[in-house]
Design a protein around this motif. Sequence first.
Motif, PDB file in Angstrom:
ATOM      1  N   UNK A 135       1.012  -1.365  -0.256  1.00 30.74           N
ATOM      2  CA  UNK A 135      -0.045   0.141   0.111  1.00 30.74           C
ATOM      3  C   UNK A 135       0.769   1.235  -0.093  1.00 30.74           C
ATOM      4  N   UNK A 136       1.917   1.044   0.736  1.00 27.83           N
ATOM      5  CA  UNK A 136       2.775   2.253   0.793  1.00 27.83           C
ATOM      6  C   UNK A 136       3.601   2.534  -0.148  1.00 27.83           C
ATOM      7  N   UNK A 137       4.039   1.548  -1.135  1.00 36.14           N
ATOM      8  CA  UNK A 137       4.504   1.593  -2.426  1.00 36.14           C
ATOM      9  C   UNK A 137       3.523   2.199  -3.490  1.00 36.14           C
ATOM     10  N   UNK A 138       2.388   1.483  -3.506  1.00 38.69           N
ATOM     11  CA  UNK A 138       1.481   2.105  -4.445  1.00 38.69           C
ATOM     12  C   UNK A 138       0.796   3.478  -4.247  1.00 38.69           C
ATOM     13  N   UNK A 143       7.922   7.715  -3.360  1.00 44.39           N
ATOM     14  CA  UNK A 143       7.893   8.524  -4.711  1.00 44.39           C
ATOM     15  C   UNK A 143       8.109   7.393  -5.819  1.00 44.39           C
ATOM     16  N   UNK A 144       8.861   7.576  -6.907  1.00 41.43           N
ATOM     17  CA  UNK A 144       8.693   6.871  -8.178  1.00 41.43           C
ATOM     18  C   UNK A 144       9.844   5.588  -7.892  1.00 41.43           C
ATOM     19  N   UNK A 252      11.440   9.468  -3.550  1.00 38.71           N
ATOM     20  CA  UNK A 252      11.220  10.017  -2.300  1.00 38.71           C
ATOM     21  C   UNK A 252      11.470   9.071  -0.945  1.00 38.71           C
ATOM     22  N   UNK A 253      12.227   8.062  -1.142  1.00 34.19           N
ATOM     23  CA  UNK A 253      12.384   7.497   0.115  1.00 34.19           C
ATOM     24  C   UNK A 253      12.765   5.986  -0.364  1.00 34.19           C
ATOM     25  N   UNK A 254      12.653   5.195   0.618  1.00 33.51           N
ATOM     26  CA  UNK A 254      13.323   3.521   0.375  1.00 33.51           C
ATOM     27  C   UNK A 254      12.842   2.840   1.625  1.00 33.51           C
ATOM     28  N   UNK A 255      13.115   1.733   1.499  1.00 36.22           N
ATOM     29  CA  UNK A 255      12.786   0.625   2.480  1.00 36.22           C
ATOM     30  C   UNK A 255      13.585  -0.568   2.384  1.00 36.22           C
ATOM     31  N   UNK A 256      13.684  -1.322   3.462  1.00 33.89           N
ATOM     32  CA  UNK A 256      14.463  -2.513   3.439  1.00 33.89           C
ATOM     33  C   UNK A 256      13.526  -3.699   4.228  1.00 33.89           C
TER      34      UNK A 256
END
Length: 332
Positions: A135-138, A143-144, A252-256
Amino acid sequence: MSDLVRFGILGLGMGSVRAETATQTPGAKLACVCSLDEAQAVEWAGKLDCDWTTRYEEMLARPDIDVIGVLTSSGTHCDYAIQALQAGKHAFTTKPMDIRLAKVDAAIQAAEQANKILAVDFGLRYSPVNHKLRMAIRSGVFGQVLYSDLLMRWYRAQTYYDGGIPAGWRSRRATEGGSISNQGVHSVDLMQWMLGPVSTVYGRAGTVGHEIETEDQTMSLLTFQSGAWGMIHTTTCSTPDLGTKWEVGGSGGSFAWAENKVPLFHSAANPESSIEDIEVDPNLPESIIADMVSAVTEGTPVQCDGYEGRKSVAIIEAVYESSRTGKVVELA
């Protein structure tokens, strides 16, 4: 039909876990288990208070079974699922859906012709944290998306490949693909489910640490339809086992992501936010068994149907084709 959705489970390796889940899930009943190994079938039938057989045809002929779960060697999943669908049963397979797209497509067609449910059991799709992350990605939290880096570095001993029922099935090309097809498919499905379709694949696959026909290491470069780039490394030769890690970066950000947890969740637009801020459906099914109960009784869509299950098989088949030809493979 009975008030309960009645299950038959074929294969009692991981199938024993799904069979036990069927005895614990509201609305479900375990009717029968089936294994080539009679002692194994008798043992689990006794533990779970259900019938047993060593003949799949016998289980298919039973009128008191609504859903067949196929948890056998990877290259046989769709063969058995097609038989179940043609016998008038709903069906689900464990991952991967199969190791050949031709079989996958035949199973999808069989489900359509029978007007029955065909699902694929990807456990990660039943985790709320993964729904939150998707949901966060979509919704553009990161960001892109620009890149995806997936590392699955597991260890499997030679005895793992030599064992199983029938013995050695994980080591043979006829019944298995290898590290990306058996172990890595969990993460490949998660990746494409969250990031969207893959357009091109350039990959290498080889056997570097075991005496087997199948591969035990792959490396691949991907391009997503979104324009993002991706890398996948899978192996069962890591000493020690380093597990699975997945990192994604956007404009606009990242995740692991690691072992179904999210140790890094960063949004440049909202640095104080966390994955816990994301809201998803609180009534998500907890397992493939609960998913099938809901789909059969309420008509809800399953978390991974045949069309969705096909996507990871297509990516994996493209990795193998690229490795054989040395060329980039374009996915339709």
